[in-house]
Design a protein around this motif. Sequence first.
Motif, PDB file in Angstrom:
ATOM      1  N   ALA A  90      -6.998 -18.754  -2.437  1.00 51.01           N
ATOM      2  CA  ALA A  90      -5.563 -18.851  -2.740  1.00 51.01           C
ATOM      3  C   ALA A  90      -4.730 -18.028  -1.755  1.00 51.01           C
ATOM      4  O   ALA A  90      -5.201 -17.037  -1.190  1.00 51.01           O
ATOM      5  CB  ALA A  90      -5.300 -18.368  -4.159  1.00 51.01           C
ATOM      6  N   PRO A  91      -3.458 -18.428  -1.537  1.00 54.05           N
ATOM      7  CA  PRO A  91      -2.553 -17.628  -0.705  1.00 54.05           C
ATOM      8  C   PRO A  91      -1.984 -16.471  -1.515  1.00 54.05           C
ATOM      9  O   PRO A  91      -2.077 -16.467  -2.749  1.00 54.05           O
ATOM     10  CB  PRO A  91      -1.457 -18.632  -0.345  1.00 54.05           C
ATOM     11  N   ALA A  92      -1.394 -15.498  -0.842  1.00 55.31           N
ATOM     12  CA  ALA A  92      -0.773 -14.366  -1.551  1.00 55.31           C
ATOM     13  C   ALA A  92       0.643 -14.690  -1.987  1.00 55.31           C
ATOM     14  O   ALA A  92       1.197 -14.038  -2.864  1.00 55.31           O
ATOM     15  CB  ALA A  92      -0.769 -13.126  -0.662  1.00 55.31           C
ATOM     16  N   HIS A 112      -4.742  -9.689   0.709  1.00 54.47           N
ATOM     17  CA  HIS A 112      -3.687  -8.811   0.193  1.00 54.47           C
ATOM     18  C   HIS A 112      -4.280  -7.804  -0.800  1.00 54.47           C
ATOM     19  O   HIS A 112      -3.959  -6.612  -0.749  1.00 54.47           O
ATOM     20  CB  HIS A 112      -2.603  -9.637  -0.496  1.00 54.47           C
ATOM     21  N   SER A 113      -5.140  -8.271  -1.663  1.00 57.47           N
ATOM     22  CA  SER A 113      -5.750  -7.388  -2.668  1.00 57.47           C
ATOM     23  C   SER A 113      -6.584  -6.296  -2.001  1.00 57.47           C
ATOM     24  O   SER A 113      -6.568  -5.136  -2.432  1.00 57.47           O
ATOM     25  CB  SER A 113      -6.610  -8.202  -3.629  1.00 57.47           C
ATOM     26  N   LEU A 114      -7.294  -6.656  -0.939  1.00 52.72           N
ATOM     27  CA  LEU A 114      -8.065  -5.665  -0.193  1.00 52.72           C
ATOM     28  C   LEU A 114      -7.149  -4.659   0.486  1.00 52.72           C
ATOM     29  O   LEU A 114      -7.417  -3.450   0.501  1.00 52.72           O
ATOM     30  CB  LEU A 114      -8.940  -6.356   0.862  1.00 52.72           C
ATOM     31  N   ASN A 115      -6.037  -5.138   1.045  1.00 50.75           N
ATOM     32  CA  ASN A 115      -5.074  -4.241   1.691  1.00 50.75           C
ATOM     33  C   ASN A 115      -4.493  -3.252   0.680  1.00 50.75           C
ATOM     34  O   ASN A 115      -4.324  -2.065   0.980  1.00 50.75           O
ATOM     35  CB  ASN A 115      -3.946  -5.044   2.328  1.00 50.75           C
ATOM     36  N   ASP A 120       0.879  -1.441  -3.296  1.00 48.70           N
ATOM     37  CA  ASP A 120       1.303  -2.840  -3.213  1.00 48.70           C
ATOM     38  C   ASP A 120       2.465  -2.978  -2.228  1.00 48.70           C
ATOM     39  O   ASP A 120       2.514  -3.908  -1.414  1.00 48.70           O
ATOM     40  CB  ASP A 120       1.718  -3.333  -4.608  1.00 48.70           C
ATOM     41  N   GLY A 121       3.406  -2.038  -2.295  1.00 46.65           N
ATOM     42  CA  GLY A 121       4.537  -2.062  -1.374  1.00 46.65           C
ATOM     43  C   GLY A 121       4.124  -1.818   0.062  1.00 46.65           C
ATOM     44  O   GLY A 121       4.617  -2.470   0.992  1.00 46.65           O
ATOM     45  N   ILE A 122       3.209  -0.883   0.279  1.00 45.06           N
ATOM     46  CA  ILE A 122       2.718  -0.594   1.626  1.00 45.06           C
ATOM     47  C   ILE A 122       2.044  -1.827   2.220  1.00 45.06           C
ATOM     48  O   ILE A 122       2.269  -2.186   3.387  1.00 45.06           O
ATOM     49  CB  ILE A 122       1.724   0.589   1.586  1.00 45.06           C
ATOM     50  N   ALA A 123       1.233  -2.493   1.418  1.00 46.46           N
ATOM     51  CA  ALA A 123       0.519  -3.676   1.903  1.00 46.46           C
ATOM     52  C   ALA A 123       1.476  -4.816   2.256  1.00 46.46           C
ATOM     53  O   ALA A 123       1.426  -5.360   3.359  1.00 46.46           O
ATOM     54  CB  ALA A 123      -0.495  -4.140   0.853  1.00 46.46           C
ATOM     55  N   ALA A 124       2.356  -5.163   1.310  1.00 45.09           N
ATOM     56  CA  ALA A 124       3.228  -6.328   1.504  1.00 45.09           C
ATOM     57  C   ALA A 124       4.324  -6.086   2.538  1.00 45.09           C
ATOM     58  O   ALA A 124       4.632  -6.967   3.351  1.00 45.09           O
ATOM     59  CB  ALA A 124       3.848  -6.728   0.168  1.00 45.09           C
ATOM     60  N   ALA A 125       4.926  -4.889   2.527  1.00 46.88           N
ATOM     61  CA  ALA A 125       6.087  -4.633   3.376  1.00 46.88           C
ATOM     62  C   ALA A 125       5.754  -4.046   4.739  1.00 46.88           C
ATOM     63  O   ALA A 125       6.580  -4.088   5.644  1.00 46.88           O
ATOM     64  CB  ALA A 125       7.064  -3.698   2.655  1.00 46.88           C
ATOM     65  N   ILE A 126       4.538  -3.503   4.887  1.00 47.53           N
ATOM     66  CA  ILE A 126       4.177  -2.884   6.166  1.00 47.53           C
ATOM     67  C   ILE A 126       2.954  -3.563   6.787  1.00 47.53           C
ATOM     68  O   ILE A 126       3.038  -4.139   7.874  1.00 47.53           O
ATOM     69  CB  ILE A 126       3.912  -1.374   5.981  1.00 47.53           C
ATOM     70  N   LEU A 127       1.823  -3.506   6.095  1.00 49.69           N
ATOM     71  CA  LEU A 127       0.581  -4.026   6.670  1.00 49.69           C
ATOM     72  C   LEU A 127       0.627  -5.526   6.928  1.00 49.69           C
ATOM     73  O   LEU A 127       0.019  -6.019   7.890  1.00 49.69           O
ATOM     74  CB  LEU A 127      -0.594  -3.709   5.747  1.00 49.69           C
TER      75      LEU A 127
END
Length: 210
Positions: A39-41, A56-59, A193-200
């Motif tokens: 599935a996509p994030a 995303h979950s791993l990040n 969650d914010g670090i992953a989605a907004a930065i990584l």
Amino acid sequence: MNIDCKKNQEEFVELLRSTKREGIEYVIEDLEKDGFFEAPASAGHHLNVAGGLCLHSLNVCKAGLMVWEGLKTLDPASANQVKRESVILATLLHDVCKTDIYKRTVKKRKNKLGQWEDTEGYSVNYKKFPMGHGEKSVIMLLLSGLELQDDEMLAIRWHMGAWGINMNSYEDQRCYDTARTLNPLCCIVQSADGIAAAILETTSEDIENI
């Protein structure tokens, strides 16, 4: 972006199994059956490609573990309230609610010349189990047979922060504030969650389209 779904699935499963939590094999079985690993994030934002949800979950997990390690220096007392296995479980499983909501479709998109063209993408459909977001993840995991601790359930439920609150509900606001105050895991997962989605996971294309 090409994602190695098999490699990420193996890493994801290995991390989950490292927690030795009761019911984890049932969760892995259900995630595989329901298509979590392909599935996509998201439908149009971060990692909106096949395998994006697992990546995303791993990040989020890696960011969460680093936040937790850093907290040991900043505030050891708070960090000691949180178990490593809880960070792994809550971060890896916070978005299982997305497993069944994305469907492949063809969308219109402007190319670099400003011309509209057909492109493969995803649409969103909530018909299967319209239970919300964080709360849906908690329920799905419990139904799979996973033994979750209270702080893990709260961290998953409120991982969206203010975005997951009904601002017309005093009860929602009080529950969210109380959960964050009493359970450091809530802030760890929300921050990760914010670090992953907004930065990584932010690309140069995302920045251009702002």
